[in-house]
Design a protein around this motif. Structure first.
Motif, mmCIF file in Angstrom:
data_model
loop_
_atom_site.group_PDB
_atom_site.id
_atom_site.type_symbol
_atom_site.label_atom_id
_atom_site.label_comp_id
_atom_site.label_asym_id
_atom_site.label_seq_id
_atom_site.Cartn_x
_atom_site.Cartn_y
_atom_site.Cartn_z
ATOM 1 N N LEU A 196 10.761 -8.176 3.392
ATOM 2 C CA LEU A 196 9.425 -7.483 2.963
ATOM 3 C C LEU A 196 8.558 -7.418 4.287
ATOM 4 O O LEU A 196 8.471 -8.023 5.002
ATOM 5 N N ASN A 197 8.158 -5.957 4.418
ATOM 6 C CA ASN A 197 7.405 -5.827 5.525
ATOM 7 C C ASN A 197 5.960 -5.250 4.796
ATOM 8 O O ASN A 197 5.643 -4.055 4.064
ATOM 9 N N ALA A 198 4.931 -6.235 5.077
ATOM 10 C CA ALA A 198 3.595 -5.826 4.564
ATOM 11 C C ALA A 198 2.503 -6.440 5.106
ATOM 12 O O ALA A 198 2.843 -7.376 5.745
ATOM 13 N N ARG A 199 1.189 -6.313 4.582
ATOM 14 C CA ARG A 199 0.068 -7.054 4.889
ATOM 15 C C ARG A 199 -0.061 -7.969 3.810
ATOM 16 O O ARG A 199 -0.050 -7.313 2.676
ATOM 17 N N LEU A 200 -0.233 -9.247 3.937
ATOM 18 C CA LEU A 200 -0.518 -10.251 2.751
ATOM 19 C C LEU A 200 -2.009 -10.162 2.484
ATOM 20 O O LEU A 200 -3.070 -9.989 3.324
ATOM 21 N N PRO A 201 -2.401 -10.418 1.243
ATOM 22 C CA PRO A 201 -3.659 -10.244 0.659
ATOM 23 C C PRO A 201 -4.455 -11.506 1.465
ATOM 24 O O PRO A 201 -4.061 -12.588 1.569
ATOM 25 N N ASP A 202 -5.804 -11.393 1.381
ATOM 26 C CA ASP A 202 -6.717 -12.354 1.775
ATOM 27 C C ASP A 202 -7.477 -12.638 0.905
ATOM 28 O O ASP A 202 -8.583 -12.151 0.604
ATOM 29 N N TRP A 203 -7.300 -13.838 -0.121
ATOM 30 C CA TRP A 203 -8.054 -13.950 -1.377
ATOM 31 C C TRP A 203 -8.727 -15.331 -1.078
ATOM 32 O O TRP A 203 -9.380 -15.838 -2.160
ATOM 33 N N GLY A 204 -8.737 -16.059 -0.107
ATOM 34 C CA GLY A 204 -9.661 -17.083 0.165
ATOM 35 C C GLY A 204 -8.925 -18.388 -0.358
ATOM 36 O O GLY A 204 -8.106 -18.264 -0.969
ATOM 37 N N GLU A 230 -9.804 -20.203 -2.823
ATOM 38 C CA GLU A 230 -9.842 -20.488 -4.130
ATOM 39 C C GLU A 230 -9.246 -19.417 -4.773
ATOM 40 O O GLU A 230 -8.910 -19.416 -6.124
ATOM 41 N N GLY A 231 -8.409 -18.649 -4.364
ATOM 42 C CA GLY A 231 -7.617 -17.601 -4.963
ATOM 43 C C GLY A 231 -6.272 -18.076 -5.243
ATOM 44 O O GLY A 231 -6.108 -19.191 -5.143
ATOM 45 N N LEU A 252 2.008 -18.240 -0.395
ATOM 46 C CA LEU A 252 0.736 -17.980 0.212
ATOM 47 C C LEU A 252 -0.239 -18.499 -0.673
ATOM 48 O O LEU A 252 -0.422 -18.001 -1.587
ATOM 49 N N GLN A 253 -1.097 -19.191 0.123
ATOM 50 C CA GLN A 253 -2.489 -19.603 -0.724
ATOM 51 C C GLN A 253 -3.407 -19.824 0.306
ATOM 52 O O GLN A 253 -3.312 -20.658 1.180
ATOM 53 N N GLY A 254 -4.354 -19.041 0.097
ATOM 54 C CA GLY A 254 -5.491 -19.079 1.271
ATOM 55 C C GLY A 254 -4.882 -18.373 2.534
ATOM 56 O O GLY A 254 -4.485 -17.505 2.620
ATOM 57 N N ASP A 294 0.097 -16.079 -9.179
ATOM 58 C CA ASP A 294 -0.046 -17.199 -10.061
ATOM 59 C C ASP A 294 -1.388 -17.979 -9.746
ATOM 60 O O ASP A 294 -1.474 -18.463 -8.666
ATOM 61 N N GLY A 295 -2.127 -18.086 -10.660
ATOM 62 C CA GLY A 295 -3.189 -19.158 -10.798
ATOM 63 C C GLY A 295 -4.441 -18.288 -10.499
ATOM 64 O O GLY A 295 -4.769 -17.066 -10.373
#
Length: 336
Positions: free
Chosen positions: A82-90, A92-93, A115-117, A206-207
């Motif tokens: 996978l080639n991508a920018r990952l999300p920045d959910w903080g 608590e995301g 990925l978490q935070g 998820d979550g």
């Protein structure tokens, strides 16, 4: 079998992926429900510039616990990229999972990223306790595109970021998972229960709080490649000093121990050369994380040393004790 941009362009997202969601029920509990993947993975085939598509969104709507994309096909000893920018959910995301998983709750086996935070991890093994390893990752996961790769072989799984090894896991059946090392130069461990050799692809949000929408804004079919892989690895490693980004090659002023090298039934060859004489030991790791000597070797100044064997232990390493100061000219491992 493959997941490629061209085939999805021709036949649509539903040709490669099915989608299910997990949602709460008013009377309590929750349910799984089959959905159309194009409702949650919204893409355009128009580009603002090359590979920057006008629309490339993966969404977990308000009120849903999980949105999951699963490949229709499974991949034997697969290669996921996978080639991508990952999300920045903080912090608590929700969690973002991507890579290989047979089915939900790790049943049948996993080898994927999570990925978490701001923390990126590798997961491997099968239920109920898969191995989890924190990965050494760039600090700009959300700002810049990186290439994330998982390769599953018969006895070893490998994780790469931008083609640099960041985790090596011995796929074994044992009494408990072993997290031998987390962090630079790459994380290493062994599973409690090895995953199956044929795994599906998952991309899960998820979550996290369900009272808001969560969006990953840089996921497009162009950025994903999934193929069948090879039963045996073909890994060439520069030897690092243990828990360090410094190579064994270079100035040698005293004893040095290499970072663990994955083995787990593979054939491993060690190549060493230095301009100073000394002793070298090949050591193997037990499932308790203890190291024991396999063989002691003589390192002769100016003469390459080669050691080769099929090793059943999850990991091996090399210890060098020089008789004076000098330089290591060559320190590599070949795992096949």
């Amino acid at each position: 079998m493959a997941i490629r941009f061209g085939s999805i362009l021709e036949r649509g997202l539903g040709s490669a992926f099915y989608c299910w969601v997990r949602e709460p029920l008013e009377e309590g509990g929750e349910r799984f429900r089959l959905e159309d993947p194009e409702r949650f993975w919204q893409v355009s085939w128009s580009q603002r510039k090359y590979t920057e598509f006008a629309l490339a969104r993966y969404v977990k709507p308000r009120g849903m616990i999980t949105v999951s994309l699963r490949s229709r096909e499974t991949f034997r000893y697969g290669v996921f990229q996978l080639n991508a920018r990952l999300p920045d959910w903080g912090p608590e995301g929700p969690m973002l999972w991507f890579g290989f998983e047979a089915e939900d709750l790790f049943g049948g086996g996993v080898a994927h990223f999570m990925l978490q935070g701001s923390t990126l991890k590798a997961f491997a093994g099968a239920w109920l306790i898969p191995l989890s390893l924190r990965l050494p990752a760039p600090g700009d996961l959300a700002a810049e595109r990186h290439t994330y790769t998982v390769k599953v072989h018969r006895n070893i799984a490998l994780w790469f970021i931008d083609f640099k090894l960041v985790a090596a896991v011995a796929l074994v059946d044992s009494e408990q998972p072993l997290a031998l090392h987390e962090g630079e130069p790459y994380s290493v461990g062994a599973t409690q229960l090895r995953p199956g050799s044929s795994l599906a692809v998952l991309i899960d949000i998820d979550g996290g709080p369900i009272d808001r929408e969560w969006v990953w804004d840089d996921l497009h079919p162009w950025s994903i490649r999934v193929l069948d892989g090879d039963e045996q690895p073909n890994l060439v490693l520069k030897l690092y000093r243990h828990s360090s980004e410094d190579l064994v090659e270079g100035l040698l002023r005293g004893p040095v121990v290499s970072h663990p090298i994955p083995a787990a039934g593979s054939e491993v060859e060690i190549a060493l050369a230095a301009d100073v004489a000394g002793d070298a030991r090949v050591e193997a790791c037990s499932l308790s994380g203890e190291w024991f000597e396999l063989e002691e070797l003589e390192l002769r100044a100016g003469r390459p040393l080669r050691w080769r064997a099929r090793v059943g232990a999850p990991f091996i390493r090399v210890a060098v004790e020089p008789r004076g100061e000098g330089r290591v000219k060559l320190a590599e491992a070949y795992v096949s």
